[in-house]
Scaffold this motif. Sequence first.
Motif, PDB file in Angstrom:
ATOM      1  N   ARG A   1      59.192  10.024  50.352  1.00 19.76           N
ATOM      2  CA  ARG A   1      59.278  11.476  50.460  1.00 19.76           C
ATOM      3  C   ARG A   1      60.704  11.991  50.628  1.00 19.76           C
ATOM      4  O   ARG A   1      61.084  12.991  50.014  1.00 19.76           O
ATOM      5  CB  ARG A   1      58.395  11.958  51.614  1.00 19.76           C
ATOM      6  N   ARG A   2      61.485  11.333  51.446  1.00 21.16           N
ATOM      7  CA  ARG A   2      62.860  11.802  51.665  1.00 21.16           C
ATOM      8  C   ARG A   2      63.710  11.627  50.405  1.00 21.16           C
ATOM      9  O   ARG A   2      64.502  12.502  50.047  1.00 21.16           O
ATOM     10  CB  ARG A   2      63.483  11.073  52.854  1.00 21.16           C
ATOM     11  N   ARG A   3      63.530  10.523  49.734  1.00 21.05           N
ATOM     12  CA  ARG A   3      64.264  10.310  48.493  1.00 21.05           C
ATOM     13  C   ARG A   3      63.851  11.326  47.434  1.00 21.05           C
ATOM     14  O   ARG A   3      64.688  11.854  46.702  1.00 21.05           O
ATOM     15  CB  ARG A   3      64.009   8.886  47.995  1.00 21.05           C
ATOM     16  N   ALA A   4      62.550  11.623  47.358  1.00 19.89           N
ATOM     17  CA  ALA A   4      62.064  12.591  46.375  1.00 19.89           C
ATOM     18  C   ALA A   4      62.599  13.984  46.671  1.00 19.89           C
ATOM     19  O   ALA A   4      63.046  14.698  45.755  1.00 19.89           O
ATOM     20  CB  ALA A   4      60.540  12.588  46.367  1.00 19.89           C
ATOM     21  N   ALA A   5      62.558  14.403  47.925  1.00 22.59           N
ATOM     22  CA  ALA A   5      63.060  15.735  48.277  1.00 22.59           C
ATOM     23  C   ALA A   5      64.554  15.851  47.969  1.00 22.59           C
ATOM     24  O   ALA A   5      65.020  16.889  47.483  1.00 22.59           O
ATOM     25  CB  ALA A   5      62.798  16.010  49.757  1.00 22.59           C
ATOM     26  N   ALA A   6      65.298  14.785  48.229  1.00 21.78           N
ATOM     27  CA  ALA A   6      66.727  14.796  47.925  1.00 21.78           C
ATOM     28  C   ALA A   6      66.971  14.912  46.420  1.00 21.78           C
ATOM     29  O   ALA A   6      67.920  15.579  45.975  1.00 21.78           O
ATOM     30  CB  ALA A   6      67.383  13.526  48.461  1.00 21.78           C
TER      31      ALA A   6
END
Length: 258
Positions: A128-133
């Motif tokens: 999720r964090r990689r996708a949001a970034a």
Amino acid sequence: MTRVASREIAELDPYKFMAVIGKRVIHPGGRASSESLLRRAEITASSRVLDVGCGVATTAVEVARRHGAVVTAVDLSPVMLERARANAAHADLHGLVSVQEGDILGLAFPDDSFDVVIAEAVTMFVDRRRAAAELARVTTPGGRVLATEFFWRRPPTAEAREIFLGQVCPGLEFDTLEDWLDIYASAGLADLETETGPFEMMTGRGFLTDEGPARCLAIMGTVVSRPAYLRKMAWLMPRMARAVPFLGYIVVAGTKPR
């Protein structure tokens, strides 16, 4: 459309299965969450819009039809891509919507490429964090990032959590409203705002609201046309009913700082 083999139908996740039987609105908040998202998107005819994890391209088509904006719609699933291309062609929007393969964890676009980036029920399937970034990376400074996600409206029972995350959507990851806000803030977005509501996509009322009577009848006709579809529905719906009381959708909207 490519006919999906009976043995493959049982293995489809709920999103792909809904696409195969003809559902057009396939994300947690249905049309209500899409409208909430679009109200916050600040789209104009000159906006460059990216729809990540576009599914069958329902939102991409609506954006182009409503605003006259150019929309790039990407998805990783061949099932979704085939139906997205067919829906975009059927809408006859003079090339405003283009559909291509794309991965939210590695979007094939330069930094600062789009004024508005949309992701409906996508980041919870991946890191999720990689996708949001990655969503923030391809957004222009001053541009908008908008996402719709699942969240627990109230703490689920152990049974509801296991059924939904262990059986219905294995690999899915989500938690609370605060959890999602932290993820998108960590991506560098500012002025974050949210809206929440109940999960109704897989309820009778949700089907009728999102698809309308005629399309609901067409979907029902498709389901009864193949035993594999009936078996899948008979497996899926009782499990969804156990989780629905605890599930909700959240729309997260933010701005990439200039």
